[in-house]
Design an enzyme around this catalytic site. Sequence first.
Site, PDB file in Angstrom:
ATOM      1  N   ASP A 259       9.820  -0.851  -0.711  1.00 12.79           N
ATOM      2  CA  ASP A 259       9.580  -1.823   0.432  1.00 12.79           C
ATOM      3  C   ASP A 259      10.736  -1.067   1.525  1.00 12.79           C
ATOM      4  O   ASP A 259      11.493  -0.324   1.001  1.00 12.79           O
ATOM      5  CB  ASP A 259       9.619  -3.103   0.642  1.00 12.79           C
ATOM      6  CG  ASP A 259       9.286  -3.970   1.150  1.00 12.79           C
ATOM      7  OD1 ASP A 259       8.612  -3.114   2.800  1.00 12.79           O
ATOM      8  OD2 ASP A 259       8.664  -5.084   1.955  1.00 12.79           O
TER       9      ASP A 259
HETATM   10  C1  NOJ Z   1       8.993  -4.726   5.053  1.00  9.16           C
HETATM   11  C2  NOJ Z   1       7.412  -5.789   4.648  1.00  9.16           C
HETATM   12  O1  NOJ Z   1       7.942  -5.979   3.822  1.00  9.16           O
HETATM   13  C3  NOJ Z   1       6.222  -4.935   3.718  1.00  9.16           C
HETATM   14  O2  NOJ Z   1       5.030  -5.438   3.904  1.00  9.16           O
HETATM   15  C4  NOJ Z   1       5.808  -3.261   4.827  1.00  9.16           C
HETATM   16  O3  NOJ Z   1       4.422  -2.938   4.330  1.00  9.16           O
HETATM   17  C5  NOJ Z   1       7.128  -2.601   5.142  1.00  9.16           C
HETATM   18  N1  NOJ Z   1       8.060  -3.083   5.674  1.00  9.16           N
HETATM   19  C6  NOJ Z   1       6.749  -1.751   6.398  1.00  9.16           C
HETATM   20  O4  NOJ Z   1       6.722  -2.081   6.941  1.00  9.16           O
END
Ligand code: NOJ
Length: 741
Positions: A259
């Site tokens: 993430d």
């Molecule tokens: C953080 C989030 O937790 C995730 O769900 C998302 O896909 C990513 N950022 C990318 O934006």
Amino acid sequence: MKETKLAELMQQMTTEEKIGQLTQIKGDAFFSHQPNTGPKTHDLVLTESQLWQVGSLLNVAGYQKVKQMQDAYLAHSRLSIPLLFMGDVIHGYQTVFPIPLLQGCSWNPELVAKCAYISALESGYAGIQVNFSPMVDLVRDSRWGRVLEATGGEDPYLASLYGASMVEAYHQAGMACCAKHFIAYGAVESGMDYQFVDISRRELFSYYLPPFQSCIQAGVDLVMTAFTTFEGIPCTVHPWLLNALLRQKLDFQGILISDYSSLVETIAHGYSSSSKEAAFYGISSTLDIEMMSDCYLSSLSFLFDSGFVNKKLLDESVWRILSLKNRLGLFENPYGLANEEKEKHFILSAENLKTARLFSSESFVLLENKHHLLPLTSQSKIALIGPYADNQGISGAWSIYNEKNQNTVTIKQAFLERNLDFLYAKGSSVLPEEEINFILSMEGNSPISPSPSSTLQEMQQEAIEVANQSDVIVLALGEHYKQSGEGASRSMIDLPSIQLDLLRLLSSLGKPIVVLLFSGRPLALKEVVPYLDALLWVGFPGTEGGHAIGDVLFGDVNPSGRLTMSFPQTTGQNPLYYNHYSTGRPADQHSPYRYTARFQDIPPKPFYPFGYGLSYAEFEYKALTLSKTTLSLDLEKNDSLTVSITVKNSSSIAGKETIQLYIQDCFASVVRPVKELKHFQKVYFAPDEEKKISFTVTLSDLMFWNQDLAYIVEPGEFKVFVGRNSEDTLEAKFVVSPMSN
Ligand code: NOJ
């Protein structure tokens, strides 16, 4: 490109070029060559040559922009390996559909899939090639802001069903997709985002794993790790979770992505002591892509050169990434689905908006309807009041490609189109100014412009005047859309108090009140419900929200949504979920005996249970029958029985009813949940129509993870429940016998 060619291409890559493929950065940082200096993330400063070697970009869209970036990139790329464009198209691109939590309340996987398909095409034409969806985390605690993203709510069966149908829909549209967040992110301690998770492996297997398993079986291309720790180890580098469980047991062959900066965050967790160590743990756990941090860029070369890590791991990761680019046909056409003409005509097309409208109205959940107040007749004189009555924020959070919501139809707009006789007053803001400003400041945004044109007292006074001139009050209330989503946990999930004040004030006028409730999560409504006559939970309904609300309010659509997350009595009742384990001291709703599993200050049940929702029609359930009462334990036979029930629409209104089947394994080697959803059917009934509904229950519906993490069925007694929600059911018994029948 043939695989042999791809392998040849890979052989020509330098180690630096390969490491580049393992790095993902923000599109804008790439374009402007600016380091990322957002408030929550880490600085990411790339050299010019590193920049032209990154493998993928995050959240950039728009045909022209994507084409420009891809062209610039390819002009610099020695081996002409195209960039991969990934993005978060969570509930629509420009046509915004209801938030996923509300989508799930439709209990209609085909409709969920249809909207995923439209989202994929809209964003695909705008250049996105991989969607960071579906989010299949199970959610049980409405303090967590991200419950809004959970299509399956608190139920693993629904989450699995929806997850797989979304994966299939994305693929049909030609888009790759990513199941997230591996794993048990929804179990963060006390519902606080980014907090740790520490649950048993059996709990993990029973509840949190099935949706991922289902997405993998449907062929999901990527899996994203969770920000959190599990058993004290960050999920992003967890050897058992990633190597043993995901890669080996679930046989996931696709790309594993971190993430946002979660690899470098293993340092803040106190697990890695440096970027080098983080890179080591990441690559050793088969983490292929590092999103928005540079541990791999800064340290992988060293780790390979010094022999700490076998280069084979790098090649395996690069192969997985190049294979996806190849599967998407990017070596032949680096723009993927991007298409300027289609971008112009398909996005926000009349057909897409029509589907969005239908989907929203099919998802809304009617929670109260005293004295059949709804549907309203268009002859009534209506007072339309409330901070959400004329507010485009009803599209909801997490629609980043449509943040301004300029196409969102408000309720007031929809009422005007219907030529209704109504008066409008705002009545109150969503939150007091200082609270909105604090939330904005948390994201580094400037405050809203000060001094609203009228004071709260003036707004309330205007609302009273408008209400006094009307037959019925339609009151659009709810939490601020920025109060849900990532980083939006709340310690109190009540309706903002200035809105409760408005409701109380209006209820003293003695006119019937319909509340339209906007929120990204179940709210605690104990204090709210006594003051209203009808209550429709509309989540955040998206672009066509206003139209869809009109459709349901005036009876063009009979509401058929059913909750997928229990609504608690109070915040403190969280975590709350219907499929909890049995206790030795179950509470009895009808006898307030102290020494049972309950709180003293609230009834021992949810305010609105899982599966609950009303209709304008009335449905009767009768004659639950089983085709036999003994199933053979012989797994090879996969014995089955038929459960039938008669359902009658006893009203003169046509409608859809969701008939739900739950099972309880009464005695087992480990304590089993009191009820688990195993099947459902959403069925249309004409006025007065009666139907016999049948379900097949097989041994696979009865399997569970035992103490040794073996997936088994045990002989013994089972209960089957069929009904309109998880609490209102008819029940019967059967046994699983080791003897053949
Ligand atoms: C953080 C989030 O937790 C995730 O769900 C998302 O896909 C990513 N950022 C990318 O934006």
